[in-house]
Design a protein around this motif. Structure first.
Motif, mmCIF file in Angstrom:
data_model
loop_
_atom_site.group_PDB
_atom_site.id
_atom_site.type_symbol
_atom_site.label_atom_id
_atom_site.label_comp_id
_atom_site.label_asym_id
_atom_site.label_seq_id
_atom_site.Cartn_x
_atom_site.Cartn_y
_atom_site.Cartn_z
ATOM 1 N N GLY A 115 5.556 -15.401 5.554
ATOM 2 C CA GLY A 115 4.002 -15.524 5.645
ATOM 3 C C GLY A 115 3.684 -14.029 5.237
ATOM 4 O O GLY A 115 2.654 -13.937 5.067
ATOM 5 N N GLN A 116 4.629 -13.140 5.450
ATOM 6 C CA GLN A 116 3.916 -11.566 4.991
ATOM 7 C C GLN A 116 3.870 -11.452 3.652
ATOM 8 O O GLN A 116 2.975 -10.954 3.337
ATOM 9 C CB GLN A 116 5.577 -10.752 5.437
ATOM 10 N N GLY A 215 5.689 -1.605 17.282
ATOM 11 C CA GLY A 215 4.797 -2.782 16.591
ATOM 12 C C GLY A 215 5.738 -3.787 16.214
ATOM 13 O O GLY A 215 5.296 -4.604 15.233
ATOM 14 N N ASP A 216 6.952 -3.733 16.683
ATOM 15 C CA ASP A 216 7.834 -5.046 16.202
ATOM 16 C C ASP A 216 7.685 -6.090 16.993
ATOM 17 O O ASP A 216 6.594 -6.919 17.417
ATOM 18 C CB ASP A 216 9.235 -4.360 16.414
ATOM 19 N N GLN A 217 8.770 -7.055 17.034
ATOM 20 C CA GLN A 217 8.746 -8.200 17.569
ATOM 21 C C GLN A 217 7.871 -9.192 16.758
ATOM 22 O O GLN A 217 7.635 -8.898 15.601
ATOM 23 C CB GLN A 217 8.140 -8.324 19.178
ATOM 24 N N SER A 218 7.551 -10.270 17.361
ATOM 25 C CA SER A 218 6.951 -11.392 16.462
ATOM 26 C C SER A 218 5.854 -10.998 15.897
ATOM 27 O O SER A 218 5.269 -9.734 16.027
ATOM 28 C CB SER A 218 6.925 -12.769 17.229
ATOM 29 N N ILE A 219 5.024 -11.640 14.937
ATOM 30 C CA ILE A 219 4.079 -11.465 14.197
ATOM 31 C C ILE A 219 2.853 -11.935 15.195
ATOM 32 O O ILE A 219 2.097 -12.219 15.652
ATOM 33 C CB ILE A 219 3.871 -12.371 13.069
ATOM 34 N N ASN B 87 -0.028 -13.935 10.276
ATOM 35 C CA ASN B 87 0.268 -13.264 9.056
ATOM 36 C C ASN B 87 -0.068 -11.861 9.133
ATOM 37 O O ASN B 87 -0.355 -11.395 8.146
ATOM 38 C CB ASN B 87 0.486 -13.732 7.738
ATOM 39 N N PRO B 90 3.064 -6.579 11.084
ATOM 40 C CA PRO B 90 3.341 -6.289 12.384
ATOM 41 C C PRO B 90 3.843 -4.541 12.482
ATOM 42 O O PRO B 90 3.671 -4.178 13.581
ATOM 43 C CB PRO B 90 4.687 -7.022 12.609
ATOM 44 N N TYR B 133 -1.263 -2.275 17.845
ATOM 45 C CA TYR B 133 -0.414 -3.157 16.820
ATOM 46 C C TYR B 133 -0.506 -4.385 17.189
ATOM 47 O O TYR B 133 -0.775 -4.754 18.380
ATOM 48 C CB TYR B 133 1.023 -2.709 17.171
ATOM 49 N N ASN B 135 1.387 -6.912 17.608
ATOM 50 C CA ASN B 135 2.064 -7.460 18.873
ATOM 51 C C ASN B 135 1.479 -7.249 20.265
ATOM 52 O O ASN B 135 1.694 -7.747 21.390
ATOM 53 C CB ASN B 135 3.662 -7.146 18.993
#
Lengths: 219, 240
Positions: A115-116, A215-219, B87, B90, B133, B135
């Motif tokens: 999706g990215q 800012g990681d983890q899921s979208i 989308n 992230p 961010y 998330n």
């Protein structure tokens, strides 16, 4: 157990350690550069590049490092290419490492949610822009921990080049064993040195990984 | 604005789109409904070539985008898209998510891009999230940001691919409100959705698709109150 030989021979270990680290650094750097190309070839749409990269990776992963090392060390002079021992060691290690690095990078890139790519494309971004700003930065987070592991693996595997006479940690430990007639204790010392380096590195990597998790983890 | 003729799409042996013909005019709000597997998302994704059509032609603002020599990136700048799964990027702040494409693709300078971004954030009521961010946001907030991201390129049309399907029920409203506002401003929108209430209220035209074909289309009043085709009747009976 008697470790009194250390007073006389400690420089052997330090000198060997220096060479081990140099070997690992050069091999991983070259391995990463070659690995990036292999990974890009493997995910490209060009079939020929695909086949080259896949064959390389499969062949290297399917044969022992020792055999590869011998082929480089004894084989190349046979066809007229004479390399210094140290360089032969680095080449063998990086050729080997590149195959694993390529798989790490490929997996890291392909693990980025598709999706990215679609979102970036839908905004009119070119393929190169998408790779640069969207895919690679995210893939980097997947790749870094595994790449750190690869570095640790190379440090350990580099002990095998002692067999072609490179004065790295393992070779020098053997020298000390011969000189002191103590077959056991010097091995304990090198084992400890290897362990301290790899353990420290893996702790440092864990730290770096946590830093990057913003800012990681899921979208 | 968009003219689609005889559009086909095959995935291996599965024939997903079997000849779609449609003409969408500027300012129209077209809602596409239909059972799952009817090809409505595939159709939408063909419009900006996220899926490469197997056959047929798509003309957008006078340019054939299915032409092999056409650089689709040019038209994609004018066709925003909002996805079911948001989308968002992230690894970037909300502000960077919105400003990235204008800055890199359209070469707008940073200040200008951020000014536009803040205007958009104000409109969707998420000004205070500029430096968060993705998330750290709720699903509804993410989708509103995704809409803002699409709007930042000032597109001529926005494609919505089931924009509320991945949301918790209590967040559907806030996203639909943003879409309604866009509609009232005259944005051309093509929306694949299961929100029949929204379709009835906002659409100029409802298109019912089944098994890769357009079965019936018309004003929402006609489609919802007086469907002609038995399959439309059957579908509406199940969802209404």
């Amino acid at each position: 157990m008697d470790f009194s030989f250390l007073a006389k021979y400690y420089m052997f270990f330090i000198y060997g350690l220096k060479n081990t680290i140099l070997l690992a650094i050069f091999s991983v750097c070259l391995g990463v550069i070659l690995g990036i190309f292999l990974a890009l070839m493997k995910i490209s749409k060009n079939r020929i590049l695909n086949i080259i990269s896949t064959s390389y990776i499969e062949f290297i992963r399917g044969t022992p490092l020792l055999v590869q090392l011998y082929i480089i060390y004894y084989g190349l002079p046979n066809i007229g290419i004479d390399l210094p021992d140290f360089l032969a060691g680095i080449i063998a290690l990086s050729i080997n490492s590149a195959a694993y690095v390529a798989e790490i990078i490929r997996a890291g890139i392909q693990a980025v949610d598709k999706g990215q790519m679609e979102a970036a494309k839908s905004l009119g971004m070119t393929h190169n822009m998408t790779m640069k700003y969207i895919i690679i930065p995210q893939a980097f987070k997947n790749i870094l921990p595994a790449l750190g592991n690869e570095f640790i693996v190379v440090i350990k595997e580099s002990s095998i080049v002692s067999i072609i006479g490179i004065h790295e940690l393992m070779y020098n430990a053997d020298t000390v064993r011969g000189n002191t007639f103590q077959p056991f204790e010097p091995l304990i010392v090198v084992a400890l040195i290897y362990f301290i380096i790899t353990f420290t590195l893996s702790k440092l990597l864990g730290l770096a990984e946590r830093r990057m998790r913003v800012g990681d983890q899921s979208i | 604005m968009i003219r689609v003729s005889n559009l086909h799409k095959e995935f291996g042996n599965t024939h997903v789109l079997k000849g779609i013909d449609i003409h969408i005019k500027k300012g129209e709000i077209v809602v596409i409904i239909g059972p799952s597997g009817s090809g409505k998302s595939t159709f939408l994704r063909c419009l900006n070539l996220l899926e490469q059509p197997s056959r047929g032609e798509i003309i957008f603002e006078g340019i054939s985008i299915t032409d092999k020599n056409n650089d689709i990136n040019k038209q994609r700048q004018k066709m925003g898209m909002v996805f079911q799964q948001f989308n968002l990027f992230p690894h970037m702040t909300v502000l960077d998510n919105i400003t990235l494409a204008p800055r890199k693709v359209k070469k707008v300078n940073k200040e200008e891009a951020e000014k536009v971004a803040f205007d958009l954030l104000r409109r969707i009521g998420l000004e205070n999230k500029a430096y968060s961010y993705p998330n750290q946001l709720s699903g509804g907030q993410k989708q509103r940001i995704a809409i803002a991201r699409a709007l930042a390129m000032s597109p001529d049309v926005i494609l919505f691919d089931e924009p509320t399907s991945a949301l918790d029920p209590e967040m559907v409203g806030e996203v639909l409100d943003v879409m309604k506002e866009l509609a009232s401003e005259g944005m051309t929108m093509i929306i694949v959705t299961h929100e029949m209430g929204f379709a009835r209220e906002v659409a100029n035209r409802v298109v019912f698709m089944d098994e890769g074909k357009i079965i019936e289309q018309g004003h929402p009043k006609e489609i919802f109150n007086n469907p002609q085709h038995p399959r439309t009747k059957d579908f509406l009976r199940k969802v209404l």
